[in-house]
Design an enzyme around this catalytic site. Structure first.
Site, PDB file in Angstrom:
ATOM      1  N   LYS A 187       2.229  -2.690   6.545  1.00 25.19           N
ATOM      2  CA  LYS A 187       2.627  -2.578   5.132  1.00 25.19           C
ATOM      3  C   LYS A 187       4.088  -2.129   5.009  1.00 25.19           C
ATOM      4  O   LYS A 187       4.776  -2.520   4.067  1.00 25.19           O
ATOM      5  CB  LYS A 187       1.686  -1.624   4.392  1.00 25.19           C
ATOM      6  CG  LYS A 187       0.224  -2.122   4.318  1.00 25.19           C
ATOM      7  CD  LYS A 187       0.085  -3.433   3.547  1.00 25.19           C
ATOM      8  CE  LYS A 187      -1.379  -3.816   3.325  1.00 25.19           C
ATOM      9  NZ  LYS A 187      -1.555  -5.061   2.568  1.00 25.19           N
ATOM     10  N   SER A 228       0.851  -1.201   0.000  1.00 28.26           N
ATOM     11  CA  SER A 228       0.000   0.000   0.000  1.00 28.26           C
ATOM     12  C   SER A 228       0.879   1.241   0.000  1.00 28.26           C
ATOM     13  O   SER A 228       2.042   1.191   0.420  1.00 28.26           O
ATOM     14  CB  SER A 228      -0.858  -0.008   1.265  1.00 28.26           C
ATOM     15  OG  SER A 228      -1.498   1.243   1.446  1.00 28.26           O
ATOM     16  N   TYR A 234      -1.903  -0.491  10.489  1.00 27.61           N
ATOM     17  CA  TYR A 234      -1.938  -0.807   9.052  1.00 27.61           C
ATOM     18  C   TYR A 234      -0.646  -0.322   8.377  1.00 27.61           C
ATOM     19  O   TYR A 234      -0.016  -1.061   7.616  1.00 27.61           O
ATOM     20  CB  TYR A 234      -3.170  -0.162   8.416  1.00 27.61           C
ATOM     21  CG  TYR A 234      -3.385  -0.526   6.958  1.00 27.61           C
ATOM     22  CD1 TYR A 234      -3.957  -1.754   6.598  1.00 27.61           C
ATOM     23  CD2 TYR A 234      -3.008   0.342   5.941  1.00 27.61           C
ATOM     24  CE1 TYR A 234      -4.151  -2.087   5.270  1.00 27.61           C
ATOM     25  CE2 TYR A 234      -3.202   0.013   4.603  1.00 27.61           C
ATOM     26  CZ  TYR A 234      -3.773  -1.198   4.275  1.00 27.61           C
ATOM     27  OH  TYR A 234      -3.968  -1.531   2.946  1.00 27.61           O
TER      28      TYR A 234
HETATM   29  P1  NAP Z   1     -11.313  -6.361   0.484  1.00 28.51           P
HETATM   30  O1  NAP Z   1     -12.223  -5.888  -0.567  1.00 28.51           O
HETATM   31  O2  NAP Z   1     -11.666  -6.163   1.916  1.00 28.51           O
HETATM   32  O3  NAP Z   1     -10.981  -7.889   0.193  1.00 28.51           O
HETATM   33  C1  NAP Z   1     -10.049  -8.576   1.000  1.00 28.51           C
HETATM   34  C2  NAP Z   1     -10.133 -10.068   0.733  1.00 28.51           C
HETATM   35  O4  NAP Z   1      -9.169 -10.707   1.589  1.00 28.51           O
HETATM   36  C3  NAP Z   1     -11.500 -10.642   1.082  1.00 28.51           C
HETATM   37  O5  NAP Z   1     -11.860 -11.634   0.162  1.00 28.51           O
HETATM   38  C4  NAP Z   1     -11.247 -11.224   2.476  1.00 28.51           C
HETATM   39  O6  NAP Z   1     -12.109 -12.299   2.790  1.00 28.51           O
HETATM   40  C5  NAP Z   1      -9.820 -11.738   2.323  1.00 28.51           C
HETATM   41  N1  NAP Z   1      -9.218 -11.945   3.635  1.00 28.51           N
HETATM   42  C6  NAP Z   1      -9.111 -11.033   4.638  1.00 28.51           C
HETATM   43  N2  NAP Z   1      -8.599 -11.629   5.729  1.00 28.51           N
HETATM   44  C7  NAP Z   1      -8.391 -12.926   5.419  1.00 28.51           C
HETATM   45  C8  NAP Z   1      -7.909 -14.038   6.139  1.00 28.51           C
HETATM   46  N3  NAP Z   1      -7.572 -13.962   7.434  1.00 28.51           N
HETATM   47  N4  NAP Z   1      -7.802 -15.227   5.501  1.00 28.51           N
HETATM   48  C9  NAP Z   1      -8.167 -15.345   4.214  1.00 28.51           C
HETATM   49  N5  NAP Z   1      -8.667 -14.324   3.477  1.00 28.51           N
HETATM   50  C10 NAP Z   1      -8.770 -13.127   4.082  1.00 28.51           C
HETATM   51  O7  NAP Z   1      -9.875  -5.650   0.349  1.00 28.51           O
HETATM   52  P2  NAP Z   1      -9.125  -5.039  -0.930  1.00 28.51           P
HETATM   53  O8  NAP Z   1      -9.347  -3.590  -0.937  1.00 28.51           O
HETATM   54  O9  NAP Z   1      -9.411  -5.842  -2.133  1.00 28.51           O
HETATM   55  O10 NAP Z   1      -7.618  -5.268  -0.447  1.00 28.51           O
HETATM   56  C11 NAP Z   1      -6.758  -6.232  -1.024  1.00 28.51           C
HETATM   57  C12 NAP Z   1      -5.327  -5.862  -0.653  1.00 28.51           C
HETATM   58  O11 NAP Z   1      -5.039  -4.557  -1.159  1.00 28.51           O
HETATM   59  C13 NAP Z   1      -5.067  -5.798   0.856  1.00 28.51           C
HETATM   60  O12 NAP Z   1      -3.815  -6.347   1.149  1.00 28.51           O
HETATM   61  C14 NAP Z   1      -5.065  -4.311   1.149  1.00 28.51           C
HETATM   62  O13 NAP Z   1      -4.306  -3.991   2.272  1.00 28.51           O
HETATM   63  C15 NAP Z   1      -4.474  -3.770  -0.143  1.00 28.51           C
HETATM   64  N6  NAP Z   1      -4.793  -2.369  -0.404  1.00 28.51           N
HETATM   65  C16 NAP Z   1      -6.087  -1.947  -0.482  1.00 28.51           C
HETATM   66  C17 NAP Z   1      -6.362  -0.603  -0.720  1.00 28.51           C
HETATM   67  C18 NAP Z   1      -7.760  -0.084  -0.787  1.00 28.51           C
HETATM   68  O14 NAP Z   1      -7.943   1.149  -0.694  1.00 28.51           O
HETATM   69  N7  NAP Z   1      -8.766  -0.909  -1.007  1.00 28.51           N
HETATM   70  C19 NAP Z   1      -5.297   0.295  -0.891  1.00 28.51           C
HETATM   71  C20 NAP Z   1      -3.994  -0.174  -0.822  1.00 28.51           C
HETATM   72  C21 NAP Z   1      -3.747  -1.512  -0.584  1.00 28.51           C
HETATM   73  P3  NAP Z   1     -13.381 -12.047   3.782  1.00 28.51           P
HETATM   74  O15 NAP Z   1     -14.157 -10.910   3.194  1.00 28.51           O
HETATM   75  O16 NAP Z   1     -14.083 -13.324   3.738  1.00 28.51           O
HETATM   76  O17 NAP Z   1     -12.800 -11.693   5.117  1.00 28.51           O
END
Ligand code: NAP
Length: 246
Positions: free
Chosen positions: A155, A138, A151
């Site tokens: 990261k 991130s 967080y």
């Molecule tokens: P999201 O929409 O919340 O999706 C996260 C996914 O990870 C969900 O399918 C969730 O499953 C799964 N997950 C979470 N904890 C888990 C666990 N303990 N075991 C197995 N699966 C797990 O998040 P996203 O925005 O796509 O984020 C994906 C990545 O991008 C993350 O690493 C996040 O830090 C990074 N990121 C996101 C953003 C942003 O603004 N969205 C920005 C920078 C970086 P459940 O729903 O079933 O828990």
């Protein structure tokens, strides 16, 4: 989505592929010919993904239980491409951070990446055919964001873990890189940035004046996984419209 990558003959494991960025990474790899193993926590998400992408293998797994997760990952077999995407956020002012929040976030965002990668990389090293690992980090790894103490720490740790993995796995022809997105309006993005005032403050710091789309991140992940990035190892690639440049 127009896809220019070909991953035929490759087997890819994508964590957190039930929703958000991970789900679209899994779908894009599937469309590009990879054999995809989708690991996530919620069964209904995995079922609907399997419905969309017939033949995709799913693994219902909570990466917070690392010993169980290692056993499940060991049983998956050969993996050539790994995307450590699963992540969680919990926003609290620094003075109010709890031990529970610390453990919850660190366990998924950092500890699970280390041991998932270690388990998969042992197989890659043993087979001798190399591999590629992309960790979804991130912009928060390098910039301080309000209420994001744990967080940001997770990261920041992930970036540094990735550099050491690149150093130690490079001699085995296993490349390790990160993508470092700005805000993406997934479930996680909405958690932190739905408030229009907060969103406007963040947008004002992004030279391109917009948040990232899921597909912006997917394209960066696929590039780094692919042979087109054959000489790229140990980088943190911002997908942030210039946020980290300022
Ligand atoms: P999201 O929409 O919340 O999706 C996260 C996914 O990870 C969900 O399918 C969730 O499953 C799964 N997950 C979470 N904890 C888990 C666990 N303990 N075991 C197995 N699966 C797990 O998040 P996203 O925005 O796509 O984020 C994906 C990545 O991008 C993350 O690493 C996040 O830090 C990074 N990121 C996101 C953003 C942003 O603004 N969205 C920005 C920078 C970086 P459940 O729903 O079933 O828990």
């Amino acid at each position: 989505m127009a896809l220019e990558f070909v991953f035929s003959g490759k087997r890819a494991l994508v964590t957190g592929s039930g929703k958000g960025i991970g789900r679209d990474v899994a779908r894009a790899l599937y469309s590009s010919g990879a054999e995809v193993v989708a690991l996530s926590r919620t069964k209904s998400d995995l079922n609907s993904l399997q419905h969309e992408c017939p033949g995709i293998q799913t693994v219902e797994c909570d990466l917070s239980n690392i010993q169980d997760a290692i056993k499940q990952i060991e049983s998956i077999g050969d993996i050539h491409l790994l995307v450590n995407n699963a992540g969680v956020g919990q926003l609290e002012p620094f003075l109010e951070v709890t031990e529970e929040a610390y453990d919850r976030v660190m366990n998924v965002n950092l500890k699970a990446v280390l041991f998932t990668s270690q388990t998969v990389a042992k197989g890659m090293v043993k087979r001798g055919g190399g591999g590629s690992i992309v960790n979804v980090s991130s912009q928060a790894s390098q910039a301080a964001l309000l209420d994001h103490a744990v967080y940001c720490a997770s990261k920041g740790g992930l970036d540094q873990l990735s550099r050491v993995m690149a150093l130690e796995l490079g001699p085995h022809n296993i490349r390790v890189n990160c993508v470092n997105p700005t805000v993406v309006m997934t479930d996680m993005g909405r958690l932190g940035w739905s408030d229009p005032k907060k969103a406007a403050t963040m947008l004002s710091k992004i030279p391109l004046g917009k948040f990232a789309q899921v597909e912006d991140v997917v394209h960066a992940v696929l590039f780094l996984l692919s042979d087109k990035a054959a000489m790229i190892n140990g980088v943190m690639l911002p997908v942030d419209g210039g946020f980290l440049a300022c």
